[in-house]
Scaffold this motif. Structure first.
Motif, PDB file in Angstrom:
ATOM      1  N   LEU A   1      32.854  30.537  24.670  1.00 39.10           N
ATOM      2  CA  LEU A   1      31.654  31.375  24.621  1.00 39.10           C
ATOM      3  C   LEU A   1      31.637  32.442  25.707  1.00 39.10           C
ATOM      4  N   LEU A   2      32.613  32.376  26.619  1.00 39.36           N
ATOM      5  CA  LEU A   2      32.633  33.324  27.732  1.00 39.36           C
ATOM      6  C   LEU A   2      34.078  33.649  28.102  1.00 39.36           C
ATOM      7  N   VAL A   3      34.349  34.943  28.188  1.00 38.14           N
ATOM      8  CA  VAL A   3      35.658  35.407  28.655  1.00 38.14           C
ATOM      9  C   VAL A   3      35.432  36.166  29.957  1.00 38.14           C
ATOM     10  N   VAL A   4      36.001  35.652  31.043  1.00 37.88           N
ATOM     11  CA  VAL A   4      35.786  36.239  32.361  1.00 37.88           C
ATOM     12  C   VAL A   4      36.849  37.297  32.640  1.00 37.88           C
ATOM     13  N   ASN A   5      36.403  38.502  32.931  1.00 36.37           N
ATOM     14  CA  ASN A   5      37.315  39.582  33.279  1.00 36.37           C
ATOM     15  C   ASN A   5      37.928  39.317  34.650  1.00 36.37           C
ATOM     16  N   GLU A   6      39.257  39.439  34.736  1.00 35.91           N
ATOM     17  CA  GLU A   6      39.952  39.117  35.991  1.00 35.91           C
ATOM     18  C   GLU A   6      39.535  40.050  37.127  1.00 35.91           C
ATOM     19  N   ASN A   7      39.285  41.316  36.812  1.00 38.14           N
ATOM     20  CA  ASN A   7      38.862  42.265  37.852  1.00 38.14           C
ATOM     21  C   ASN A   7      37.494  41.887  38.426  1.00 38.14           C
ATOM     22  N   TRP A   8      36.574  41.449  37.537  1.00 45.17           N
ATOM     23  CA  TRP A   8      35.257  41.000  38.003  1.00 45.17           C
ATOM     24  C   TRP A   8      35.405  39.762  38.886  1.00 45.17           C
ATOM     25  N   LEU A   9      36.276  38.856  38.478  1.00 51.56           N
ATOM     26  CA  LEU A   9      36.487  37.627  39.237  1.00 51.56           C
ATOM     27  C   LEU A   9      37.050  37.943  40.623  1.00 51.56           C
ATOM     28  N   ASN A  10      38.007  38.861  40.672  1.00 48.64           N
ATOM     29  CA  ASN A  10      38.579  39.253  41.964  1.00 48.64           C
ATOM     30  C   ASN A  10      37.546  39.958  42.838  1.00 48.64           C
ATOM     31  N   GLY A  11      36.659  40.747  42.197  1.00 48.76           N
ATOM     32  CA  GLY A  11      35.600  41.420  42.944  1.00 48.76           C
ATOM     33  C   GLY A  11      34.650  40.431  43.599  1.00 48.76           C
ATOM     34  N   ILE A  12      34.292  39.379  42.849  1.00 47.16           N
ATOM     35  CA  ILE A  12      33.417  38.336  43.393  1.00 47.16           C
ATOM     36  C   ILE A  12      34.102  37.618  44.551  1.00 47.16           C
ATOM     37  N   LYS A  13      35.397  37.314  44.371  1.00 51.89           N
ATOM     38  CA  LYS A  13      36.159  36.652  45.431  1.00 51.89           C
ATOM     39  C   LYS A  13      36.193  37.514  46.691  1.00 51.89           C
ATOM     40  N   LEU A  14      36.406  38.828  46.504  1.00 53.94           N
ATOM     41  CA  LEU A  14      36.512  39.733  47.653  1.00 53.94           C
ATOM     42  C   LEU A  14      35.195  39.803  48.423  1.00 53.94           C
ATOM     43  N   LEU A  15      34.086  39.933  47.691  1.00 53.65           N
ATOM     44  CA  LEU A  15      32.777  39.948  48.342  1.00 53.65           C
ATOM     45  C   LEU A  15      32.531  38.641  49.084  1.00 53.65           C
ATOM     46  N   GLY A  16      32.949  37.544  48.460  1.00 54.55           N
ATOM     47  CA  GLY A  16      32.793  36.239  49.093  1.00 54.55           C
ATOM     48  C   GLY A  16      33.591  36.132  50.384  1.00 54.55           C
ATOM     49  N   CYS A  17      34.794  36.683  50.370  1.00 57.75           N
ATOM     50  CA  CYS A  17      35.630  36.652  51.574  1.00 57.75           C
ATOM     51  C   CYS A  17      34.992  37.437  52.714  1.00 57.75           C
ATOM     52  N   PHE A  18      34.426  38.603  52.392  1.00 59.83           N
ATOM     53  CA  PHE A  18      33.755  39.410  53.416  1.00 59.83           C
ATOM     54  C   PHE A  18      32.538  38.673  53.982  1.00 59.83           C
ATOM     55  N   TYR A  19      31.796  37.996  53.103  1.00 59.25           N
ATOM     56  CA  TYR A  19      30.610  37.260  53.549  1.00 59.25           C
ATOM     57  C   TYR A  19      31.002  36.086  54.440  1.00 59.25           C
ATOM     58  N   ILE A  20      32.068  35.385  54.060  1.00 59.36           N
ATOM     59  CA  ILE A  20      32.556  34.257  54.851  1.00 59.36           C
ATOM     60  C   ILE A  20      33.043  34.743  56.222  1.00 59.36           C
ATOM     61  N   ALA A  21      33.737  35.882  56.238  1.00 55.25           N
ATOM     62  CA  ALA A  21      34.197  36.454  57.503  1.00 55.25           C
ATOM     63  C   ALA A  21      33.013  36.817  58.393  1.00 55.25           C
ATOM     64  N   TRP A  22      31.953  37.347  57.786  1.00 56.30           N
ATOM     65  CA  TRP A  22      30.749  37.706  58.547  1.00 56.30           C
ATOM     66  C   TRP A  22      30.131  36.471  59.196  1.00 56.30           C
ATOM     67  N   LEU A  23      30.113  35.351  58.480  1.00 51.94           N
ATOM     68  CA  LEU A  23      29.592  34.109  59.043  1.00 51.94           C
ATOM     69  C   LEU A  23      30.434  33.656  60.236  1.00 51.94           C
ATOM     70  N   GLY A  24      31.754  33.797  60.108  1.00 52.19           N
ATOM     71  CA  GLY A  24      32.630  33.435  61.213  1.00 52.19           C
ATOM     72  C   GLY A  24      32.366  34.280  62.452  1.00 52.19           C
ATOM     73  N   VAL A  25      32.159  35.581  62.244  1.00 54.54           N
ATOM     74  CA  VAL A  25      31.855  36.487  63.353  1.00 54.54           C
ATOM     75  C   VAL A  25      30.520  36.112  63.997  1.00 54.54           C
ATOM     76  N   GLN A  26      29.538  35.719  63.181  1.00 56.63           N
ATOM     77  CA  GLN A  26      28.229  35.318  63.700  1.00 56.63           C
ATOM     78  C   GLN A  26      28.345  34.109  64.624  1.00 56.63           C
ATOM     79  N   ILE A  27      29.217  33.168  64.268  1.00 60.81           N
ATOM     80  CA  ILE A  27      29.426  31.991  65.111  1.00 60.81           C
ATOM     81  C   ILE A  27      29.986  32.409  66.468  1.00 60.81           C
ATOM     82  N   PHE A  28      30.983  33.302  66.456  1.00 56.12           N
ATOM     83  CA  PHE A  28      31.564  33.769  67.723  1.00 56.12           C
ATOM     84  C   PHE A  28      30.537  34.532  68.558  1.00 56.12           C
ATOM     85  N   ARG A  29      29.668  35.290  67.933  1.00 55.41           N
ATOM     86  CA  ARG A  29      28.619  36.006  68.662  1.00 55.41           C
ATOM     87  C   ARG A  29      27.697  35.035  69.385  1.00 55.41           C
TER      88      ARG A  29
END
Length: 203
Positions: free
Chosen positions: A64-92
């Motif tokens: 019932l659902l076909v996930v576009n690989e580019n959309w999936l990679n975009g979500i992963k990339l945003l997630g990576c940036f958000y996770i990195a931001w959390l790591g920086v917050q801990i160091f701050r």
């Protein structure tokens, strides 16, 4: 019901959740800041994100659902940036607390339902698990719908119990002199996960 396959699924879920990653570290850090109540709110957020990913996986399995690989990679990339931001917050927080009188004055990253959901829904490890690994266990019973219900409920229970145990372990460590170093390790691992996720997307 295939008990052996089901037990293997449960073992895989516990190992995946307990392995150091964004979700585990966020729950531990949120618990250090606001106690079990705050850790619990974060767990509910990550758990709800998992349910969304499970739902998408089920829709994909049923065609019932076909996930576009580019959309999936975009979500992963945003997630990576958000996770990195959390790591920086801990160091701050660590840097700001260096001149304080004791480790208890250091403030871990703020958790909560929203933060837990955002980290869970964009966590590359969870996305890969539900897209590729989760479907391998749908044969634990002859009925597909029954298998999906069992796998989903088992995930919810194991996720809650494992993350709660993670919080209790970190809570004990927070009373020791290792507390700032523990937070620093959390921040470092978050940054490494984010960088590896970005690398895997473009490699």
């Amino acid at each position: 019901m295939n008990i052996t396959e089901y037990l293997l699924y449960c073992l895989a879920v516990v190992i995946m959740i307990a392995t150091p990653g964004p979700v585990m570290l966020l729950v531990a850090s949120a618990g250090l800041k606001g106690g079990y109540k705050h850790a619990l709110q974060t767990i509910f957020g990550t758990n709800f994100a998992s349910l969304v990913l499970i739902g998408l996986s089920i829709l994909s399995l049923k065609g019932l659902l076909v996930v576009n690989e580019n959309w999936l990679n975009g979500i992963k990339l945003l997630g990576c940036f958000y996770i990195a931001w959390l790591g920086v917050q801990i160091f701050r927080e660590i840097w700001q607390g260096q001149g304080s009188t004791g480790p208890q004055s250091l403030q871990p990253v703020q958790g909560g339902f929203r933060t837990g959901f955002l980290v869970g829904i964009s966590n590359p490890k969870d996305i890969i698990f539900f897209a590729a690994f989760f479907p391998q266990f749908i044969g634990i019973s002859p009925n597909l719908d029954l298998s999906l219900v069992i796998l989903t409920i088992s995930w919810i229970v194991l996720d809650f119990l494992t993350l709660s145990l993670v919080y209790l372990g970190f809570q004990r460590l927070s009373r020791s002199q290792l507390y700032p170093h523990l937070l620093g390790l959390c921040g470092l691992i978050l940054l490494m996960v984010a960088l590896y996720g970005i690398y895997s997307i473009f490699s």
